[in-house]
Design a protein around this motif. Structure first.
Motif, PDB file in Angstrom:
ATOM      1  N   ARG A 194      10.605  -1.043   3.827  1.00  0.00           N
ATOM      2  CA  ARG A 194      11.603  -0.674   3.158  1.00  0.00           C
ATOM      3  C   ARG A 194      12.084  -1.515   1.958  1.00  0.00           C
ATOM      4  N   SER A 195      12.566  -1.206   0.757  1.00  0.00           N
ATOM      5  CA  SER A 195      13.152  -1.940  -0.223  1.00  0.00           C
ATOM      6  C   SER A 195      14.127  -2.772   0.527  1.00  0.00           C
ATOM      7  N   PRO A 196      13.973  -4.134   0.116  1.00  0.00           N
ATOM      8  CA  PRO A 196      15.428  -4.831   0.556  1.00  0.00           C
ATOM      9  C   PRO A 196      16.759  -4.616  -0.014  1.00  0.00           C
ATOM     10  N   GLU A 197      17.787  -4.824   0.816  1.00  0.00           N
ATOM     11  CA  GLU A 197      19.072  -4.476   0.337  1.00  0.00           C
ATOM     12  C   GLU A 197      19.509  -4.813  -1.063  1.00  0.00           C
TER      13      GLU A 197
ATOM     14  N   GLY B 224      15.012   3.190  -3.407  1.00  0.00           N
ATOM     15  CA  GLY B 224      14.119   2.233  -3.068  1.00  0.00           C
ATOM     16  C   GLY B 224      13.197   2.930  -2.115  1.00  0.00           C
ATOM     17  N   MET B 225      12.142   2.173  -1.601  1.00  0.00           N
ATOM     18  CA  MET B 225      11.063   2.403  -0.618  1.00  0.00           C
ATOM     19  C   MET B 225      11.741   2.405   0.765  1.00  0.00           C
ATOM     20  N   ASP B 226      11.282   3.640   1.507  1.00  0.00           N
ATOM     21  CA  ASP B 226      11.761   3.711   2.809  1.00  0.00           C
ATOM     22  C   ASP B 226      10.725   4.562   3.395  1.00  0.00           C
TER      23      ASP B 226
ATOM     24  N   ASP C  81       4.518  -6.170  -8.308  1.00  0.00           N
ATOM     25  CA  ASP C  81       5.904  -6.411  -8.773  1.00  0.00           C
ATOM     26  C   ASP C  81       6.791  -5.690  -7.498  1.00  0.00           C
ATOM     27  N   GLY C  82       8.074  -6.043  -7.586  1.00  0.00           N
ATOM     28  CA  GLY C  82       8.867  -5.709  -6.457  1.00  0.00           C
ATOM     29  C   GLY C  82       8.887  -6.675  -5.205  1.00  0.00           C
ATOM     30  N   ALA C  83       9.452  -5.948  -4.161  1.00  0.00           N
ATOM     31  CA  ALA C  83       9.641  -6.492  -2.679  1.00  0.00           C
ATOM     32  C   ALA C  83       9.621  -5.476  -1.986  1.00  0.00           C
ATOM     33  N   ILE C  84       9.206  -5.785  -0.674  1.00  0.00           N
ATOM     34  CA  ILE C  84       9.213  -5.127   0.738  1.00  0.00           C
ATOM     35  C   ILE C  84       9.519  -5.744   1.793  1.00  0.00           C
ATOM     36  N   ASP C  85      10.545  -5.180   2.611  1.00  0.00           N
ATOM     37  CA  ASP C  85      10.893  -5.478   3.882  1.00  0.00           C
ATOM     38  C   ASP C  85       9.850  -5.022   4.990  1.00  0.00           C
TER      39      ASP C  85
END
Length: 301
Positions: A102-105, A49-51, A68-72
Motif C-alpha cells: 500500500r502507499s504510505p500514509e 494511492g496503491m492498495d 519512483d514513489g514508495a510502497i509499504d
C-alpha cells in the motif's frame, strides 16, 4: 542476437497501468524469472494511492524495485518495510506467505494536499528451484546505498541481484540470478555479459538498441545464450537486464501461486479459500479473494 521477442499485455488498474511480459504464451521463464511486470509511470488521483490487499504466495520469491514513489510492505511474518527507489524488497514465500502493498500514509497526505503521488517500477517473481520450493518464508530489504553500482560517464547501473561487471549484490539468491537497473544517457553504451544461461532486456523508459538493432519500449527481448552484446541508448534510457540459470523442470503459474506441482497449486487455492493462511499483522481486515474462472496471471503449458 535476440532469440525471442515478447510484447507486453497491458492491464489497466485504474490509477495506473501494468505491462506484463511474463508469463506469456510464447515463453514462461527466463532463468528463474516467471513473472515480469512494469507498472507506471503514473500519478494517483488526489488523496489516492496503491492498495494491494493481503494475498498469498507459495514456492516463489517476489522482487519489488521502484523507479519512483514508495510502497509499504507488510507480511504474515510480521514484517513492515517501506521501499523507495533504488532499494530492493525480496520476499521468499516458500511454503506460504501472505502480504499487502500500500502507499504510505505520508504519500496519501501529500496527494490529498494537492501534490499528486507518483508510482513507477518493476514487480518480478522468481521460481524457487527444485528442493527449495517449500523452504521457510523470509523477507529481505536492501537499501539503495547497499546495492553495488557500475558508474561511468553517462552510465549508472545498479546490480539488484547476482554478479555483473565484476560486482556482486548482497541480495539472497536461491537459484543463480542476474538482475540490474541500467540508466544510460543518450549515446552511452554498456556491455551485456554472456555468463548467465538465460538473459533478457526490457527498455522501461527511453530508447535503446542492442548491437545496432532498435528495441521497442516495454518489450522483453530474450537474448541468444553465450553471446556478449552491447546495449546503447539512443535517447536517455532506463533498461532492465534479467536472467539466470535455466530450470530443468517446468514451473506452473496460477494467480499468485507458482509451483512445479499442479496439485500443490490446487492445495494452496483451497487453503486460501478456507482462510488457512496466516493473517498480516496490521492489515488483516481485507483480503483478495480467489478469482472466479481464469485469473489474469496463468502459465501456458
Amino acid at each position: 542476437m535476440t532469440l525471442q521477442t515478447i510484447t507486453p499485455t497491458t492491464h489497466d488498474l485504474g490509477d495506473f497501468k501494468v505491462r506484463r511480459t511474463l508469463p506469456s504464451r510464447g515463453r514462461t521463464m527466463v532463468g528463474p524469472f516467471v513473472f515480469v511486470d512494469q507498472f507506471g509511470p503514473a500519478q494517483f488521483d488526489l488523496g489516492g494511492g496503491m492498495d494491494v490487499r493481503p494475498h498469498p504466495h507459495i514456492n516463489l520469491s517476489t522482487v519489488t524495485y521502484l523507479f519512483d514513489g514508495a510502497i509499504d510492505h507488510r507480511d504474515s511474518l510480521g514484517t513492515f518495510a517501506t521501499i523507495r527507489p533504488g532499494a530492493v524488497n525480496l520476499m521468499t514465500a516458500g511454503s506460504g506467505i501472505v502480504h499487502s502493498e500500500r502507499s504510505p500514509e505520508a504519500e496519501r497526505q501529500r496527494s490529498a494536499g494537492g501534490h499528486q503521488g507518483r508510482i513507477s517500477g518493476m514487480q518480478t517473481w522468481l521460481a524457487l528451484p527444485d528442493g527449495k520450493e517449500e523452504i521457510d518464508p523470509a523477507f529481505q530489504h536492501i537499501g539503495a546505498d547497499d546495492l553495488p553500482i557500475l558508474e561511468d560517464s553517462g552510465l549508472k547501473a545498479r546490480i539488484i541481484m547476482g554478479e555483473l561487471w565484476g560486482k556482486t549484490a548482497p541480495t539472497t539468491q536461491h537459484a543463480q540470478t542476474i538482475y540490474a537497473d541500467i540508466l544510460l544517457d543518450a549515446g552511452t553504451s554498456v556491455p551485456i555479459e554472456a555468463g548467465a544461461d538465460e538473459r533478457a532486456v526490457l527498455v522501461a523508459l527511453g530508447d535503446a538498441e542492442l548491437d545496432g538493432d532498435a528495441l521497442e519500449r516495454h518489450t522483453l527481448y530474450v537474448l541468444a545464450p553465450g553471446e556478449a552484446m552491447t546495449l546503447r541508448a539512443t535517447s536517455d534510457a532506463r533498461v532492465m537486464l534479467l536472467g539466470g540459470e535455466a530450470f530443468a523442470t517446468q514451473r506452473h503459474v496460477w494467480w499468485n501461486f507458482v509451483s512445479s506441482s499442479r496439485e500443490r497449486i490446487a492445495e494452496a487455492r483451497e487453503a486460501w479459500k478456507a482462510k488457512a493462511f496466516p493473517d498480516v499483522p496490521g492489515d488483516s481486515e481485507e483480503r483478495i479473494p480467489i478469482p472466479e474462472g481464469q485469473p489474469k496471471t496463468v502459465s501456458y503449458p
